[in-house]
Motif scaffolding. Structure first.
Motif, PDB file in Angstrom:
ATOM      1  N   VAL A  18      -9.820  13.320  -9.626  1.00 56.05           N
ATOM      2  CA  VAL A  18      -9.348  13.451  -8.244  1.00 56.05           C
ATOM      3  C   VAL A  18      -9.103  14.923  -7.912  1.00 56.05           C
ATOM      4  CG1 VAL A  18      -7.494  12.866  -6.635  1.00 56.05           C
ATOM      5  CG2 VAL A  18      -8.401  11.122  -8.158  1.00 56.05           C
ATOM      6  N   LEU A  83      -3.086   6.168  -3.822  1.00 59.93           N
ATOM      7  CA  LEU A  83      -4.479   5.924  -4.188  1.00 59.93           C
ATOM      8  C   LEU A  83      -4.413   4.951  -5.350  1.00 59.93           C
ATOM      9  CD1 LEU A  83      -7.521   6.616  -4.091  1.00 59.93           C
ATOM     10  CD2 LEU A  83      -7.059   8.475  -5.669  1.00 59.93           C
ATOM     11  N   SER A 101       2.228   7.138   4.251  1.00 56.41           N
ATOM     12  CA  SER A 101       1.292   7.496   5.318  1.00 56.41           C
ATOM     13  C   SER A 101      -0.013   6.713   5.265  1.00 56.41           C
ATOM     14  CB  SER A 101       0.950   8.981   5.248  1.00 56.41           C
ATOM     15  OG  SER A 101       2.116   9.734   5.419  1.00 56.41           O
ATOM     16  N   ALA A 102      -0.501   6.451   4.075  1.00 53.83           N
ATOM     17  CA  ALA A 102      -1.747   5.683   3.969  1.00 53.83           C
ATOM     18  C   ALA A 102      -1.858   5.081   2.586  1.00 53.83           C
ATOM     19  CB  ALA A 102      -2.962   6.574   4.240  1.00 53.83           C
ATOM     20  N   TRP A 103      -2.638   4.018   2.510  1.00 48.15           N
ATOM     21  CA  TRP A 103      -2.849   3.296   1.252  1.00 48.15           C
ATOM     22  C   TRP A 103      -4.349   3.248   1.045  1.00 48.15           C
ATOM     23  CZ3 TRP A 103       0.992   0.127  -1.438  1.00 48.15           C
ATOM     24  CH2 TRP A 103       0.451  -0.638  -2.472  1.00 48.15           C
ATOM     25  N   LYS A 105      -7.580   2.388  -1.253  1.00 52.20           N
ATOM     26  CA  LYS A 105      -7.910   1.535  -2.401  1.00 52.20           C
ATOM     27  C   LYS A 105      -8.970   2.181  -3.274  1.00 52.20           C
ATOM     28  CE  LYS A 105      -6.486  -2.440   0.169  1.00 52.20           C
ATOM     29  NZ  LYS A 105      -6.862  -3.376   1.214  1.00 52.20           N
ATOM     30  N   LYS A 106      -8.726   2.130  -4.569  1.00 54.13           N
ATOM     31  CA  LYS A 106      -9.719   2.609  -5.537  1.00 54.13           C
ATOM     32  C   LYS A 106     -10.726   1.499  -5.770  1.00 54.13           C
ATOM     33  CE  LYS A 106      -6.573   5.086  -8.631  1.00 54.13           C
ATOM     34  NZ  LYS A 106      -5.891   4.867  -9.910  1.00 54.13           N
ATOM     35  N   TYR A 108     -12.658   4.501  -3.844  1.00 55.16           N
ATOM     36  CA  TYR A 108     -12.613   4.809  -2.415  1.00 55.16           C
ATOM     37  C   TYR A 108     -13.959   5.272  -1.887  1.00 55.16           C
ATOM     38  CZ  TYR A 108     -12.184   9.486  -4.380  1.00 55.16           C
ATOM     39  OH  TYR A 108     -12.396  10.617  -5.092  1.00 55.16           O
ATOM     40  N   GLU A 111     -15.825   9.510   2.633  1.00 51.59           N
ATOM     41  CA  GLU A 111     -15.575   9.883   4.037  1.00 51.59           C
ATOM     42  C   GLU A 111     -14.209   9.380   4.504  1.00 51.59           C
ATOM     43  OE1 GLU A 111     -18.940   8.036   5.908  1.00 51.59           O
ATOM     44  OE2 GLU A 111     -19.494   9.982   6.773  1.00 51.59           O
ATOM     45  N   SER A 112     -13.987   8.108   4.217  1.00 51.45           N
ATOM     46  CA  SER A 112     -12.763   7.472   4.644  1.00 51.45           C
ATOM     47  C   SER A 112     -11.556   8.122   3.956  1.00 51.45           C
ATOM     48  CB  SER A 112     -12.885   5.986   4.303  1.00 51.45           C
ATOM     49  OG  SER A 112     -11.687   5.336   4.430  1.00 51.45           O
ATOM     50  N   ALA A 115     -10.860  11.589   5.515  1.00 55.44           N
ATOM     51  CA  ALA A 115     -10.370  11.420   6.882  1.00 55.44           C
ATOM     52  C   ALA A 115      -8.890  11.016   6.871  1.00 55.44           C
ATOM     53  CB  ALA A 115     -11.200  10.380   7.619  1.00 55.44           C
ATOM     54  N   GLN A 116      -8.535  10.121   5.958  1.00 56.42           N
ATOM     55  CA  GLN A 116      -7.150   9.656   5.912  1.00 56.42           C
ATOM     56  C   GLN A 116      -6.214  10.737   5.378  1.00 56.42           C
ATOM     57  OE1 GLN A 116      -6.424   5.435   5.093  1.00 56.42           O
ATOM     58  NE2 GLN A 116      -8.589   5.252   4.599  1.00 56.42           N
ATOM     59  N   LYS A 119      -5.701  13.196   8.223  1.00 56.47           N
ATOM     60  CA  LYS A 119      -4.867  12.592   9.251  1.00 56.47           C
ATOM     61  C   LYS A 119      -3.393  12.663   8.840  1.00 56.47           C
ATOM     62  CE  LYS A 119      -4.056   8.088  11.382  1.00 56.47           C
ATOM     63  NZ  LYS A 119      -2.807   7.799  10.680  1.00 56.47           N
ATOM     64  N   ASN A 123      -0.396  14.805  10.769  1.00 53.42           N
ATOM     65  CA  ASN A 123       0.787  14.182  11.359  1.00 53.42           C
ATOM     66  C   ASN A 123       2.074  14.646  10.696  1.00 53.42           C
ATOM     67  OD1 ASN A 123      -1.003  12.885  12.899  1.00 53.42           O
ATOM     68  ND2 ASN A 123      -0.764  10.882  11.934  1.00 53.42           N
TER      69      ASN A 123
END
Lengths: 124, 666
Positions: A18, A83, A101-103, A105-106, A108, A111-112, A115-116, A119, A123
């Motif tokens: 990662v 992650l 803030s975001a979850w 999934k491995k 992944y 692109e997504s 982007a997350q 984001k 914020n």
């Protein structure tokens, strides 16, 4: 200035992977192998723009780390993303309520994933 | 293997050692919490890593094992020797593969596939045992449901922009078969998305995708139906209408409700499925031992001897007027039958073991051919003899290969026909009397009878004047050298296949039939006897020889005057039996000419590949259960005799194979 991401995973090869992926995208990285270690880094004044953590880890899980970060006024603004392979909607809801803030999934989708990340940092 | 994979493998090997350690501790102390948590977490890590570094099969294995250990954490399952050894064996295999450091070997390992099946079966048995099945979210992955999802962003974004929501929509679309529309505002920003999705994910799982973005969009998710609506052509046609303007949710709901006629069958199938599922509860606390196949075969041999002896005993006892002896023999008969049934079950394994293999095949082939295919299985807990499963694996793979290659159309063609882009191949297994049935069906283009017939005539297999029934034409696909494919592809179409399939099924004394409707699909029905050596039969006499006709083929029995048959021919065309014209084969005329015929003859009507034929015998003696014994080498050529059997009085009877009998003497 490069954005700095704290990568928390107890599994070395995933953590390294990662970190390398993030570095290739132009981020700075710092890493920890569990929640306790990560929190210590933050307490000692390590400044990062985002925490990217695994969920299931020994000693201090991702959720515990999240709660610690959010309850400390000096770090509570720091965005945290999980992650993880975990997909349980109930756990996701709990984490969301705790300020996640975001979850992601491995495994992944790149692109997504970026982007997350972006984001969350925008914020936070 | 790339460097990342190598590093992962090194780390994973360390983890596997820790895992062993944890499992040993658990075995010694099943109540201990710490090793349980450690084992659970280690599996979780291996799963994550394996999926991430491109070993999805190991990820799947770890996922299923993780599920089992999660059951233990939730108190739904106890640590057992079986669980520990399943886990150890599975990871031993993973360790061996990791040490070899060959990525392709790891990915193609049949052992991993086998271990996944074993673990999955175990998971399912736990679920079947649990009264609260619904709590196991996401474990019954084979059940499809259809959803409608409407996502309206509350921030300004474009569909080609870099907003996270755009990618989340893509992730959701990828959960199964989907059709989605994006409606724009006048300024080019997205007004909302509508997604029609058929997936094995639950509603909660779908909703969870939008959890972290709920400030920036409004999401409506609605479960439309508990089955794949994309299988319904009127549904796919209906949702095609919304390219310009979005569907009104009320209209959609009432449309789905109005589909009931078309969907009832699905719903029924589904409830049947659930019924089977509930019925398949297995005793979980069973312990298991591994026994060599040879020992089981020996056991079955001795039991078949016992059945013969038992019949002789009954016979002998009936001659002696002793109430005590009769009671004992009656009792013994019952025990012998129980013993037979139990011992037959020993060698049985669930069809499930094949399913994983087939799923993989479907996935790989459909990718290779650029087709979209779902594989569903039903009744996978149905059990079959291990030998039979091994023999049948190849033929069924061939049938599936054919279905994907020739049956299922490309997504473009399917769309133009108003079908869902995803084709479906279904394997349904179920028991009926002493048979196991396997039905492999697809919803592809079906078999054109004209094409088959034309080919067969070209190849000289059928004379152009022949009047063939639909079924007979379809059965021609089992002839060697007949392939209706216009282009020969890598996958199938060499025309050596279906005949081999038929041959293998014949060898097992099974039956195969085809049903096909053009543009609707093809279904191949395979019927296999449960046991290869014990059969139920009708004992008949011709002159002084006795024969056994397998009971499962018999449709009815009539008695007609012997004069009704032509005395000179063994095959009598068009004899009127029970107001039906039948081709009758007379055993007497063929094998026992000359001796004095009886006044009447019994006509046994049987069904051979869906066609009714009959055998004429002198007299019916009764129903019996019998053990098939192979005949010596000298009789191997006579394949219309399936074998022999020893009767209660010690004399011999020949077991007929009626379908071959008609083939040999037609």
């Amino acid at each position: 200035m490069k954005k700095r991401i704290l990568v928390v995973d107890d599994f070395t090869s995933i953590r390294d992977f990662v970190c390398e992926t993030l570095q290739k995208k132009g981020y700075d990285t710092v890493s920890a192998s569990n929640g306790a270690e990560a929190y210590k880094l933050l307490e000692n004044g390590e400044t990062v723009n985002l925490v990217l953590s695994d969920y299931n880890m020994p000693l201090c899980t991702g959720l515990e780390l999240l709660k610690k970060i959010k309850s400390n006024t000096s770090t509570s603004k720091l965005p945290v993303i999980f992650l993880t392979t975990e997909t349980d909607p109930g756990k996701m809801k709990t984490a969301k309520d705790a300020g996640l803030s975001a979850w992601i999934k491995k495994p992944y989708n790149a692109e997504s994933f970026f982007a997350q990340l972006e984001k969350a940092m925008a914020n936070g | 293997m790339d460097n990342n994979q190598k590093r992962f493998v090194e780390d994973a090997l360390d983890l596997l050692n820790e895992l062993d350690e944890g499992l040993m501790q658990l075995e010694a102390n099943p109540e201990a919490r710490a090793p349980l948590e450690q084992v659970f977490r280690t599996m979780h890590t291996i799963k994550g890593g394996a999926n991430m570094f491109g070993f999805p099969n190991i990820g799947e294995l770890a996922h299923n094992l993780e599920t089992l250990f999660d059951f233990i954490r939730q108190g739904k399952l106890q640590i057992s020797d079986k669980l520990i050894s399943i886990t150890l064996h599975a990871f031993d295999k993973v360790r061996d593969l990791f040490q070899a450091k060959d990525a392709s070997k790891i990915l193609e390992s049949p052992d991993i596939t086998e271990h996944i099946t074993i673990v999955k079966t175990f998971v399912e048995s736990v679920i079947a045992q649990s009264p609260e099945q619904t709590e196991f979210s996401g474990t019954r992955k084979d059940v499809l449901a259809s959803f409608f999802i409407r996502v309206a962003p509350t921030v300004s974004l474009t569909v080609d922009g870099n907003h996270a929501l755009v990618f989340i929509i893509k992730d959701v679309e990828a959960l199964g078969t989907s059709k989605s529309y994006c409606y724009n505002n006048n300024d080019g920003t997205v007004a909302h998305w509508d997604i029609f999705l058929s997936t094995t994910s639950t509603l909660a799982e779908i909703e969870s995708y939008f959890l972290f973005i709920e400030d920036e969009c409004k999401v409506i998710t609605e479960k439309l139906y508990g089955a794949d609506l994309f299988e319904s052509p009127s549904f796919t046609a209906f949702i095609d209408h919304f390219t310009k303007a979005p569907v009104e949710v009320e209209v959609l709901r009432s449309f789905v409700a109005g589909l009931s006629g078309e969907l009832d069958q699905d719903a029924e199938e589904e409830s049947e499925l659930n019924g089977n599922f509930a019925a398949s509860k297995k005793t979980l606390n069973d312990t298991y031992v591994k026994v060599s196949k040879r020992k089981i075969d020996d056991l079955l041999n001795w039991i078949s001897e016992l059945i013969i002896l038992q019949a002789q005993l009954t016979n002998a006892a009936s001659g002696i007027n002793s109430q005590a002896l009769l009671e004992v023999t009656e009792h013994m008969e019952m025990v012998t039958h129980r013993l037979r049934d139990t011992s037959l079950e020993i060698g049985l394994v669930p069809v499930e073991t094949l399913v994983t293999k087939f799923k993989r095949l479907v996935r790989d082939l459909s990718k290779g051919l650029n087709k979209k295919v779902n594989f569903l299985s039903e009744g996978a807990e149905t059990e079959l003899d291990k030998d039979v499963i091994e023999v049948m694996s190849e033929p069924i793979m061939h049938i599936i290969r054919n279905a994907i290659d020739h049956g299922i159309e490309t997504p473009e063609i399917r769309r133009s026909l108003g079908k869902s882009e995803h084709g479906t191949i279904k394997l349904k297994a179920f028991n009926s009397s002493s048979f196991v049935n396997l039905v492999i069906s697809d919803d592809g283009k079906g078999i054109r009878r004209e094409t088959v017939l034309k080919k067969a005539i070209e190849k000289g297999m059928v004379s152009p004047e022949a009047q063939l029934a639909d079924d007979e034409i379809l059965s021609l696909i089992f002839h060697s050298g007949l392939s209706t494919a216009t282009a020969i592809s890598d996958v199938s179409g060499r025309g050596v296949g279906m005949d081999v399939v038929k041959q293998k099924i014949d060898d097992l004394r099974g039956y195969v039939s085809v049903k096909s409707t053009v543009d609707k699909g093809t279904s191949i029905h395979i019927k296999l006897p449960l046991s290869r050596s014990i059969i139920e039969g009708l004992l008949v006499r011709v002159d002084d020889t006795r024969y056994v006709v397998p009971l499962n083929m018999i449709e009815r029995i009539d008695r007609i005057p012997y004069d009704g048959l032509d005395k000179n021919n063994s095959v009598n065309k068009s004899i009127l039996v029970n107001e039906q014209l039948l081709n009758v084969f007379s055993l007497r005329n063929k094998f026992h000419p000359g001796s004095q015929p009886p006044k009447t003859t019994d006509i046994i009507s049987i069904s051979v590949n869906g066609v009714r034929r009959a055998i004429a015998v002198d007299r019916i003696e009764g129903k019996m259960q019998t053990v098939l014994k192979p005949l010596g080498a000298a009789y191997q050529q006579q394949d219309f005799i399936a074998g022999s059997t020893i009767l209660g009085d010690g004399s011999l009877a020949l077991v007929l194979d009626p379908s071959r009998l008609f083939q040999s003497f037609q």
